[in-house]
Design an enzyme around this catalytic site. Structure first.
Site, PDB file in Angstrom:
ATOM      1  NE  ARG A 175     -23.502 -26.179  51.662  1.00 23.47           N
ATOM      2  CZ  ARG A 175     -24.505 -27.024  51.878  1.00 23.47           C
ATOM      3  NH1 ARG A 175     -25.743 -26.659  51.596  1.00 23.47           N
ATOM      4  NH2 ARG A 175     -24.277 -28.225  52.371  1.00 23.47           N
ATOM      5  CG  HIS A 176     -18.992 -27.052  49.471  1.00 23.00           C
ATOM      6  ND1 HIS A 176     -19.876 -28.089  49.249  1.00 23.00           N
ATOM      7  CD2 HIS A 176     -18.933 -26.905  50.817  1.00 23.00           C
ATOM      8  CE1 HIS A 176     -20.318 -28.548  50.399  1.00 23.00           C
ATOM      9  NE2 HIS A 176     -19.774 -27.849  51.373  1.00 23.00           N
ATOM     10  CG  HIS A 200     -17.233 -24.979  54.382  1.00 22.50           C
ATOM     11  ND1 HIS A 200     -17.086 -26.223  53.808  1.00 22.50           N
ATOM     12  CD2 HIS A 200     -15.981 -24.443  54.450  1.00 22.50           C
ATOM     13  CE1 HIS A 200     -15.800 -26.435  53.544  1.00 22.50           C
ATOM     14  NE2 HIS A 200     -15.112 -25.371  53.920  1.00 22.50           N
ATOM     15  CG  ASP A 201     -23.413 -25.799  55.608  1.00 21.17           C
ATOM     16  OD1 ASP A 201     -22.266 -25.839  56.089  1.00 21.17           O
ATOM     17  OD2 ASP A 201     -24.218 -26.753  55.700  1.00 21.17           O
ATOM     18  CB  SER A 202     -20.508 -23.483  59.115  1.00 20.93           C
ATOM     19  OG  SER A 202     -19.329 -23.723  58.365  1.00 20.93           O
TER      20      SER A 202
END
Length: 413
Positions: free
Chosen positions: A39-40, A311-313
């Site tokens: 994740r970023h 991303h978290d998604s």
């Protein structure tokens, strides 16, 4: 980005790198390939005029030094630290040589084409391989989602849309969020917010959530769950960024227990939208296909080290699409922490002449993020071993590679 601060971070961790402790690995095991799905790192929240944040409280939000959604300077520092730590670990396992740049094509970095993801990958490479010419690959057009990392619905049938919405509603029904909404209403003074005064939306507890699963769009929700996620996300980012505690949620969060109660909203939002099997398998398919290619079908020709940044998604849907068992991250309230990485590791057991897979969640604790702690093998990142339902692990966290291959083969169908 503040280049002086980043340079100081790189210099600082080099000083801490001596006397690193070895990680215990069974005798005869050799690490052969690593893929990290990251994740970023730390970004600024979206608090522009008319945003959910601005509408949800009469209070003034603190200013950030970068535009909403962009990686912060501190986020860059944190990712340099993580890159340095992972480099130390890779060197310990013989995957790279200390003080040398890896040979061409052995390290491949690929990020979604947004500023925060590309910058995260760049800072990771700076920390892991300082001075080395390792490019970060991404789509040419910045500010648009790369299909590999874009968690959108790819089934255009009405039947799937209905099924997906029902699945998201089912996930939400498992959650107990009343206490979280009540605490949040109090913290933000919701009764005096523009949402209440102008739109007569005065209760998060009594509000209705409406889910959507539209073709070529991300799974979505409107209502108190979205509001709650946006607010708690902003407070969490303030805490990580190092805002004085009287500025984090205006000084209204007084205990770890309150953080836990509030974090149920952020985790619940992600769980509802991205972790039902129906939705996760659909939206994660491009990413699963990429990972399958790197670790299974093309592994003999794939780079030894692959770094993916999304991303978290992406992580939430990937974990469900591959059917990971439930996990608990210590010293973190986020289920998919800022800068955290799912680290897939292919090992060879020379004694038994077999290949094995080990998967760990490597992340920074909430305190490591807030304090900007440098990471080394002596002061390590947090590591939690994960397990796939279809690939049971042994006492050391390893599972047979052929079983892992079967899990991936099934997931890409």
């Amino acid at each position: 980005m503040n280049k002086t601060l980043i340079a100081a971070a790189v210099a600082g961790i080099v000083l801490l790198a001596s006397n690193a402790q070895a990680q215990t690995v069974p005798e005869g095991y050799q690490l052969q390939q690593v893929l990290m799905m990251s994740r970023h790192n730390l970004r600024a929240p979206l608090a522009n005029n008319g945003s959910v944040l601005e509408q949800s409280t009469p209070n003034k939000w603190p200013e950030w030094d970068v535009p909403g959604g962009q990686l912060t300077t501190k986020g860059g520092v944190l990712e340099v630290y993580m890159g340095h730590y992972m480099r130390e670990w890779l060197a310990e396992q013989g995957m790279v040589k200390s003080g040398e740049c890896p040979p061409p094509y052995t390290v491949y970095a690929y990020a979604n084409s947004l500023q925060r993801t590309v910058a995260t990958a760049q800072f990771f490479i700076t920390g892991a391989f300082p001075g080395c010419d390792i490019p970060v690959h991404h789509q040419e057009k910045m500010g648009t989602m790369d299909p590999t990392f874009n968690p959108v619905i790819t089934d255009d049938s009405a039947a799937f849309s209905e099924q997906a919405v029902a699945a998201m509603e089912k996930e939400l029904s498992k959650l107990q969020l009343t206490d979280s909404y009540q605490l949040l209403e109090k913290i933000v003074n919701y009764k005096d917010s523009p949402a209440c005064k102008e739109k007569q939306q005065c209760s998060l507890v009594d509000g209705k959530n409406t889910f959507s699963a539209k073709y070529q769009q991300e799974p979505g929700v409107s209502g108190p769950l979205k509001v709650g996620n946006s607010l708690v996300d902003a407070f969490t980012l303030q805490y990580y960024e190092g805002f004085p505690m009287d500025q984090v949620a205006w000084g209204e969060i007084k205990s770890d227990q309150q953080w836990k109660v509030l974090s149920k909203l952020k985790n619940g939002y992600q769980d509802s939208l991205f972790t039902s099997p129906e939705v996760a398998r659909n939206v994660a398919k491009p990413l699963v296909s990429y990972i399958d290619k790197a670790l299974v079908t093309d592994r003999t020709s794939a780079p030894k080290i692959t770094v993916l940044v999304g991303h978290d998604s992406n992580i939430a849907s990937l974990l469900t699409a591959l059917d990971f068992k439930p996990y608990q991250l210590h010293d973190q309230n986020e289920r998919t922490p800022i800068g955290g990485k799912i680290v897939f590791q292919r090992w060879h057991d020379s004694k038994a002449n077999r290949d094995l897979m080990k998967i760990e969640y490597v992340y920074q604790s909430a305190e490591q993020l807030r304090n900007a702690d440098a990471l080394t093998l002596q002061a390590p990142a947090q590591r939690v071993t994960l397990e796939l339902s279809g690939c049971p692990i042994d006492a050391d966290g390893f599972c047979p590679m052929d079983k892992f291959d079967s899990v991936l083969n099934e997931a890409v169908k």
